[in-house]
Design an enzyme around this catalytic site. Structure first.
Site, PDB file in Angstrom:
ATOM      1  CG  ASN A 151       1.938   1.061  -5.521  1.00 63.30           C
ATOM      2  OD1 ASN A 151       2.425   1.076  -6.652  1.00 63.30           O
ATOM      3  ND2 ASN A 151       2.260   0.146  -4.623  1.00 63.30           N
ATOM      4  CD  GLU A 152       2.744  -2.730  -6.943  1.00 67.11           C
ATOM      5  OE1 GLU A 152       2.744  -2.944  -5.734  1.00 67.11           O
ATOM      6  OE2 GLU A 152       3.672  -3.052  -7.696  1.00 67.11           O
ATOM      7  CB  ILE A 153      -5.322  -0.505  -5.619  1.00 69.10           C
ATOM      8  CG1 ILE A 153      -4.446   0.052  -4.488  1.00 69.10           C
ATOM      9  CG2 ILE A 153      -6.647  -1.024  -5.075  1.00 69.10           C
ATOM     10  CD1 ILE A 153      -5.018   1.213  -3.771  1.00 69.10           C
TER      11      ILE A 153
ATOM     12  CG  ASP B 258       3.934  -3.084 -11.008  1.00 69.33           C
ATOM     13  OD1 ASP B 258       4.783  -3.949 -10.769  1.00 69.33           O
ATOM     14  OD2 ASP B 258       3.368  -2.426 -10.116  1.00 69.33           O
TER      15      ASP B 258
END
Ligand SMILES: *[C@@H]1O[C@H](CO)[C@@H](O)[C@H](O)[C@H]1NC(C)=O
Ligand SMILES: *[C@@H]1O[C@H](CO)[C@@H](O)[C@H](O)[C@H]1NC(C)=O
Ligand SMILES: *[C@@H]1O[C@H](CO)[C@@H](O)[C@H](O)[C@H]1NC(C)=O
Ligand SMILES: *[C@@H]1O[C@H](CO)[C@@H](O)[C@H](O)[C@H]1NC(C)=O
Ligand SMILES: *[C@@H]1O[C@H](CO)[C@@H](O)[C@H](O)[C@H]1NC(C)=O
Ligand SMILES: *[C@@H]1O[C@H](CO)[C@@H](O)[C@H](O)[C@H]1NC(C)=O
Length: 935
Positions: free
Chosen positions: A478-480, A563
């Site tokens: 996630n969101e890396i 996002d």
């Protein structure tokens, strides 16, 4: 407590009389002891369980969710705990081999059997087996199993303190409460998150078995990897729907197979009971402790599995039996379905350009070869303690997902891999589960022991869940890519190339091949939010070349998903500030839960908006360390909610303090719901814009506990305003106003995610707040006919407020009623359906409206089981039916507007009732007007 669906079939003699003499002992249940020498505590224990839950059962602690126990129970996480079984009697002495099988240990365990060291574990997400044959031979008397759980928080800190461990530039790693979570393979949000507590639980969180084999050729099935795909299918390319299906059945086992075995299969249609296919499997191969065979099923023979709203959820039992010349050795059944699900990230083609789609790349899902609009939200861990997540509770949650018109959930990356029963619920209801590996908001180590540990975790879980037709995607984390790498670049430019290399090593070079080797049917991407890939070359050292930002700066080019969070509530409704992309996988804003939910966790004296207990349960923003509280940071999040309310809604000011608290909680929910609605209708409109936007998954579906969070469903299942409003705006055909409050421009769009054109009428009615028509409809036409294409949008009206003849913008509502006729996006059923949708537009924000008391009247028809609400005098905005504690369920509609004289009759769908039906007497109704009154 039998939580996970188990592989016990192979061991039940009544089911499989031909299984040879295998002996399987189920060690789960009570009869265990949990103890801490250091603390001098010893209490009865259970399996599966975690220490907090057993201490709670033994009354050593109060409910962990109560008050400030998040902080007060740190001592549990900081100590070691030992689970000891009762003596195991009657183990046959004749067995050839014996094993302990653990389906999940959380996390650092030292295992002893009969006082002898057996092994250790260090990954919550793996299944472990240990050979105990020798230990059993040397055991006098009845053996016990002992599991010592080390303190995960301390172990993470010890790894971090080791000078040889990998380090990252400061400011990059996301720390919520306990630090250093990225060094260990444990649910990352156990160390705190901005919506949850930090308990760092420990314990045998899944079942334990003792397996013994008697004969030469006994096998016990540990796991399966069943894969159904179109012949020739490759994960990152669009499947050819004309190809036959390949069914690849792979089974991991304990024990030994002496001669080359054979495998047979039976595929049974669960609707008709008919056998679709039976016979032996081809290409049977034994490799290590895995046996695999395949068969082909004709392209059009199976009935397809579709997501909810798009067709039936056809399911099949696939039973695979392993045989030697004389006997059936083991057999396993998995319920599955036939479908292809594909994340299309291919470059935009000339044909697409000619259709008006902007250049760049696709980023959307296709089910059985068809584009569709993904509507849904993000699923977080439903509880900080998985052993108390019951199937009944998850049924209610998945029913709420379907009732909420959601067809996809993103199973977010710092939870645990979902138990099979949750995939089963999604299979039955047609909810697609975009699934992720457990890595989030941090950069991760790349040393060999860590990578080997991750590899075992990935292989086990990819295989375990692959047969579920609801499985839609695997994402590395996630969101890396969207957050961590850019943050590393900003904080420490020189180390950036190395950190990108590490990222690609773990999430592409390691994980991608493991997914592809174990599933041909599922797409993979390295991290949740991304711009797709430039190239896939499976023989390259980095087999997927991510696009990163290449080409994304070109104006009007779109490549990826978005996002987006903005806690400056002043721009919450400025849709020009929303991101334009192909898909929105996260967006949102937090709100307070209801008074009823707060009361489950907080004492009466703490029921104030900014009481210390309420503030400290708000983890936006997280304290950043476990050393107790940080009011400064808590206050920021409380202020964001407060300012948002003050900006747009009447400010509650009730004399009774609890009533005032409740009104404030409700106000934060109104803002949250309106903001999500504004974003969802913007994203959905994008389906017909150059960005060809095909998905909106908001943050977040449900709560882990009772606190201010982004959830639409509170901890015990109560819907916030958001879940109702999302349900409304996720309907197939909607009408939406788009208002630029700076320029005064107003446009109204009809958006449809049907698979064929729909036609209909929109009625525009300008009224004042007492319900009287505004003269000449203020210059707006009374009706507009429209047709809207498949997965498309159309503007049906455009004006500027200055062109309207509104006597008083504070005393005006435009009621927008849509009726459309079209086919549901349903591959099986072509009947014409009528769709209706009501929306409304006010030319000022709610706080500036000249509200009048609608004099709402509520009546209950006990015979019909319905409630009727009537606005007797004035327009009722945000009409809200509320129900008391003790019952879980939802109204068929809520937070709707009612015109004077209009009545709505609604049912309340009861999911669980502990009041013996008394709840009906506690149902109330209010509206925006009630937010302005003193009582
Ligand atoms: C707790 O467990 C850890 C890891 O299993 C071990 O290294 C440590 O020595 C234990 N601590 C105590 C006080 O027993
Ligand atoms: C399908 O398999 C399950 C076990 O996995 C079994 O309980 C069920 O009865 C089977 N259904 C049919 C129709 O055979
Ligand atoms: C997609 O387009 C990019 C340019 O944006 C190009 O580098 C890449 O090779 C293309 N990919 C494929 C698979 O054609
Ligand atoms: C473009 O892609 C290459 C290869 O993946 C990568 O190294 C580079 O950083 C990317 N450039 C940008 C601006 O994202
Ligand atoms: C609390 O948070 C503030 C703002 O982030 C920070 O400056 C301060 O150091 C924190 N205090 C403690 C005790 O951690
Ligand atoms: C209104 O439109 C202008 C010009 O397009 C834009 O800059 C602004 O952000 C918009 N404002 C709102 C509130 O939507």
């Amino acid at each position: 407590m039998h939580l996970w669906s188990q592989l016990v079939l192979a061991v039940l003699p009544s089911v499989l009389p031909t299984t040879l003499g295998q002996h399987v002992l189920y060690l789960s249940g009570d009869g265990w002891t949990v103890s801490s020498k250091a603390l001098n505590i010893s209490v009865p224990g259970n399996v599966p369980s975690q220490v907090h839950l057993d201490l709670l059962d033994a009354n050593v602690i109060d409910e962990p969710y109560h008050g400030l126990n998040d902080f007060n129970l740190r001592w549990i996480a900081e100590n070691n705990w030992t689970y000891t079984s009762k003596p195991i009697d009657g183990l046959p002495s004749t067995s050839k081999s014996s094993w302990l099988v653990f389906n999940g240990l959380d996390t650092f365990t030292t295992i002893e059997f009969c006082g002898q060291f057996i092994g250790t574990t260090n990954n919550q997400f793996r299944q472990y087996t240990f050979d105990i044959s020798n230990a059993l031979k040397h055991c006098n008397g009845s053996p016990t199993v002992s599991l010592e759980f080390g303190s995960a928080t301390k172990i993470a800190n010890a790894i971090a303190a080791d000078p040889n461990s990998q380090k990252w530039p400061s400011g990059v790693q996301g720390t919520f409460e306990f630090p250093n979570r990225w060094y260990i393979r444990k649910e990352q949000s156990d160390f705190g998150w901005d919506w949850g507590p930090a308990f760092s639980p420990a314990g045998p969180w899944q079942n334990i078995y003792l397996v013994q084999s008697e004969g030469e050729e006994d096998i016990y099935i540990l796991n399966t990897g069943f894969d159904i795909y179109r012949k020739g299918q490759i994960n990152h390319l669009a499947p050819d729907q004309s190809q036959p299906w390949v069914v690849n059945a792979s089974i991991d086992y304990l024990g030994s197979l002496l001669r080359p075995p054979s495998m047979s299969i039976e595929i049974k249609d669960l609707e008709s009971g008919k056998v679709l296919k039976s016979g032996s499997l081809d290409n049977v191969i034994v490799s290590g402790q895995t046996i695999t065979g395949t068969t082909i099923v004709d392209a059009d023979t199976p009935s397809l599995w579709w997501p909810t709203g798009m067709g039936k959820q056809s399911l099949y039992n696939v039973t695979v039996t392993i045989q030697n010349a004389d006997d059936d050795l083991a057999s396993v059944t998995r319920r599955t379905g036939f479908r292809t699900i594909f994340l299309n990230r291919s470059n935009i083609t000339d044909t697409q350009l000619a259709r008006g789609i902007a250049p760049g790349a696709n980023w959307h899902f296709e089910i059985n070869g068809r584009e569709f609009y993904a509507k849904g939200s993000n699923l977080i861990p439903p509880d900080a303690f998985w052993p108390r997540v019951t199937e009944a509770k998850m049924q209610r949650l998945f029913d709420a997902v379907v009732a909420g018109n959601q067809n996809m959930l993103r199973v977010w990356a710092s939870s645990a891999y979902l138990p099979d029963f949750m995939y089963d619920l999604a299979d039955e209801r047609g909810v697609l589960l975009w699934s992720e590996f457990q890595f989030s908001d941090a950069l991760y180590p790349t040393d060999h022991p860590f990578l080997d540990n991750v590899a075992a975790e990935v292989i086990y879980n990819v295989r375990r869940v692959n047969h579920h037709p609801s499985l839609a995607l695997w994402a590395g984390g996630n969101e890396i890519e969207s957050l961590e790498l850019p943050s590393a670049k900003q904080h420490n430019p020189p180390s950036y190339p190395r950190l990108v290399g590490d990222y690609e090593h773990l999430f592409i070079s390691l994980i991608l091949p493991l997914v592809y080797e174990n599933s041909r049917s599922i797409s993979y991407m390295p991290s949740s939010t991304n711009n797709g890939f430039l190239e896939v070359n499976l023989s390259a050292p980095v087999p997927m070349t991510e696009r990163y930002d290449n080409g994304t700066e070109e104006k009007g080019h779109y490549h990826g998903d978005t996002d987006y969070y903005n806690y400056d509530s002043r721009v919450a409704f400025d849709f020009i500030s929303y991101p334009v992309g192909r898909f929105a996988n996260e967006f949102g804003y937090h709100s307070m839960p209801s008074l009823q939910t707060w009361r489950q966790a907080v004492d009466d004296e703490d029921l104030h908006f900014n009481s210390s207990t309420i503030m400290l349960r708000n983890h936006h923003y997280p304290a950043g360390s476990p050393d107790t509280h940080n009011y400064t940071r808590s206050a920021l999040g409380m202020a964001e909610m407060t300012l948002a309310v003050e900006q747009y809604y009447p400010i509650p000011n009730k004399q009774d303090s609890v009533a005032n608290f409740s009104a404030w909680c409700h106000a934060t929910q109104l803002f949250q719901a309106d903001m999500y609605k504004s974003e969802i209708q913007f994203y959905r409109r994008g389906s017909g814009m150059p960005e060809r936007q095909l998905g909106a998954l908001y943050w977040q579906l449900e709560d882990i506990w009772q606190a201010p969070t982004w959830a639409g469903i509170e901890y015990d299942g109560r819907w916030k305003v958001l879940h109702y409003v999302a349900r409304d705006i996720f309907q197939p055909v909607i009408v939406s106003p788009f208002w630029n409050y700076t320029t005064g421009d107003l446009a109204v769009y009809v958006t449809s995610d049907l698979w064929e054109m729909a036609r209909g009428t929109v009625r525009f009615t300008w009224i004042d707040l007492s319900g009287k028509p505004i003269s000449r409809n203020s210059g707006t036409p009374l009706t507009k006919q429209f047709s809207v294409g498949a997965l498309n949008t159309t503007r049906i009206y455009e004006t500027n407020l200055e062109q309207l003849t509104l006597p008083d913008t504070k005393d005006a509502v435009l009621v927008i009623d849509l009726t459309a006729r079209g086919c549901l996006p349903n591959a099986d059923n072509k009947t014409i359906t009528t769709f209706t949708h009501r929306n409304q537009f006010m030319p000022v924000f709610p706080k500036d409206l000249a509200l009048k008391n609608p004099e709402l009247k509520l009546s209950h028809d006990a015979l019909a089981g319905t409630f009727t609400v009537e606005a007797q005098r004035a327009v009722s905005l945000y009409t809200w039916l509320d129900y008391p504690a003790g019952v879980v369920g939802y109204f068929e509609d809520n937070s709707f507007s009612l015109l004077p004289g209009e009545k709505r009759t609604l049912r309340f769908v009861v999911q669980k009732d502990e009041t013996g039906g008394k709840w009906v007497d506690g149902v109330t109704v209010r509206s925006l007007w009630d937010q302005t009154t003193k009582f």
